[in-house]
Design a protein around this motif. Structure first.
Motif, short mmCIF file in Angstrom:
data_model
loop_
_atom_site.label_atom_id
_atom_site.label_comp_id
_atom_site.label_asym_id
_atom_site.label_seq_id
_atom_site.Cartn_x
_atom_site.Cartn_y
_atom_site.Cartn_z
N MET A 108 112.24 24.87 74.30
CA MET A 108 113.69 24.78 74.11
C MET A 108 114.02 25.58 72.87
SD MET A 108 114.46 20.75 74.71
CE MET A 108 116.22 21.00 74.86
N THR A 109 115.17 26.15 72.82
CA THR A 109 115.57 26.84 71.60
C THR A 109 115.87 25.79 70.55
OG1 THR A 109 117.92 26.88 72.12
CG2 THR A 109 116.59 28.76 72.88
N LEU A 110 115.78 26.17 69.33
CA LEU A 110 116.09 25.28 68.23
C LEU A 110 117.51 24.76 68.34
CD1 LEU A 110 115.12 24.04 65.60
CD2 LEU A 110 115.72 26.16 64.45
N GLU A 111 118.40 25.60 68.77
CA GLU A 111 119.80 25.20 68.94
C GLU A 111 119.91 24.05 69.94
OE1 GLU A 111 124.07 27.15 70.24
OE2 GLU A 111 122.28 28.36 70.29
N ASP A 112 119.23 24.18 71.06
CA ASP A 112 119.25 23.13 72.08
C ASP A 112 118.73 21.82 71.51
OD1 ASP A 112 120.15 24.93 73.97
OD2 ASP A 112 118.14 25.36 74.73
N LEU A 113 117.64 21.92 70.81
CA LEU A 113 117.00 20.76 70.20
C LEU A 113 117.96 19.98 69.32
CD1 LEU A 113 113.66 21.51 68.35
CD2 LEU A 113 114.29 19.42 69.52
N LEU A 114 118.58 20.70 68.46
CA LEU A 114 119.35 20.06 67.41
C LEU A 114 120.71 19.55 67.87
CD1 LEU A 114 118.19 22.48 64.66
CD2 LEU A 114 117.40 20.16 65.08
N LYS A 115 121.15 19.99 69.02
CA LYS A 115 122.42 19.48 69.55
C LYS A 115 122.28 18.09 70.12
CE LYS A 115 124.73 23.78 70.79
NZ LYS A 115 125.20 24.61 71.89
N ILE A 116 121.11 17.74 70.60
CA ILE A 116 120.98 16.48 71.33
C ILE A 116 120.23 15.39 70.57
CG2 ILE A 116 121.19 17.55 73.59
CD1 ILE A 116 118.20 17.47 73.88
N LEU A 117 119.66 15.71 69.43
CA LEU A 117 118.89 14.71 68.69
C LEU A 117 119.67 14.16 67.50
CD1 LEU A 117 115.39 16.44 68.60
CD2 LEU A 117 116.18 14.67 70.17
N SER A 118 119.34 12.93 67.12
CA SER A 118 119.93 12.34 65.91
C SER A 118 119.32 13.01 64.68
CB SER A 118 119.63 10.83 65.87
OG SER A 118 118.25 10.61 65.62
N VAL A 119 119.88 12.77 63.52
CA VAL A 119 119.38 13.37 62.28
C VAL A 119 117.93 12.98 62.06
CG1 VAL A 119 119.64 13.43 59.77
CG2 VAL A 119 121.66 13.47 61.21
N GLU A 120 117.59 11.70 62.27
CA GLU A 120 116.22 11.24 62.07
C GLU A 120 115.27 11.93 63.04
OE1 GLU A 120 118.83 9.09 62.64
OE2 GLU A 120 119.10 8.44 60.56
N GLU A 121 115.69 12.04 64.29
CA GLU A 121 114.86 12.69 65.29
C GLU A 121 114.68 14.17 64.99
OE1 GLU A 121 115.92 9.84 69.13
OE2 GLU A 121 117.19 11.57 68.68
N THR A 123 114.75 15.55 62.10
CA THR A 123 113.87 15.68 60.93
C THR A 123 112.41 15.56 61.33
OG1 THR A 123 115.59 14.84 59.47
CG2 THR A 123 113.33 14.70 58.67
N VAL A 124 112.05 14.53 62.10
CA VAL A 124 110.64 14.35 62.45
C VAL A 124 110.15 15.46 63.39
CG1 VAL A 124 110.60 11.87 62.02
CG2 VAL A 124 111.08 12.70 64.32
N ILE A 125 111.00 15.93 64.29
CA ILE A 125 110.60 17.02 65.18
C ILE A 125 110.39 18.31 64.38
CG2 ILE A 125 111.40 18.55 67.04
CD1 ILE A 125 110.31 15.88 68.07
#
Length: 172
Positions: A108-121, A123-125
């Motif tokens: 997944m692109t980083l953009e995709d990742l960060l749109k759907i995860l919470s801040v905590e998620e 960070t750990v990813i």
């Protein structure tokens, strides 16, 4: 690095600058991933330098220097985002990609990742797959139990898998 840390703890600014010079690229990359622009990332780097120099005497275990600096960088990044109320992360991210250890290899692109995860998620990813930290290092860095670090990563991966499944059904 030990001698620079000892000198920095005594207030030696040159020694402290050598420490920051050693880690600046990694810290900048983390800051940039959070704030998505060079100016803010550079502001964060200045804040990291200030906060870490001011509190280097609190670094108990010198082996965790990078972890300690990374934590300060994450905290400064989140603080800047809260201050500027940019809670919608990463609208225009470069086409960096992640690979995940899951049931199968997903990209997944980083953009995709960060749109759907919470801040905590997020960070750990980022720490696990972008910075290659172990679960124990993530737990230490974020000051959370090891089980919580693992659970958060697995929950984020589940969210990402589900998103991939939903995309697959809508793309057809």
């Amino acid at each position: 690095m030990e001698k620079y840390i000892r000198k920095a703890r005594k207030g030696n600014a040159d020694a402290f600058l050598k420490i920051l010079e050693h880690y600046k690229e990694d810290l900048y990359r983390i800051a940039f991933v959070y704030v998505k622009n060079e100016a803010d990332a550079l502001d964060i780097m200045q804040e990291v330098a200030y906060r870490s120099f001011k509190s280097i005497h609190q670094l108990n275990e010198t082996a965790y220097l990078k972890t300690w600096l990374t934590r300060i960088t994450i905290n400064c990044s989140v603080d800047l985002l809260k201050k500027s109320q940019h809670l919608s992360f990463f609208e225009e991210i470069p086409e960096a990609e992640f690979e995940f250890e899951a049931d199968h290899i997903m990209k997944m692109t980083l953009e995709d990742l960060l749109k759907i995860l919470s801040v905590e998620e997020k960070t750990v990813i980022l720490l696990r797959y972008y910075e290659q930290y172990t679960f124990q290092e993530i737990a230490n860095l974020l000051d959370i139990p090891l089980g919580t670090a693992k659970t958060t990563v697995y929950r984020a991966l589940k969210t990402l898998r589900q998103s991939m499944i939903e995309r697959g059904s809508t793309d057809e």
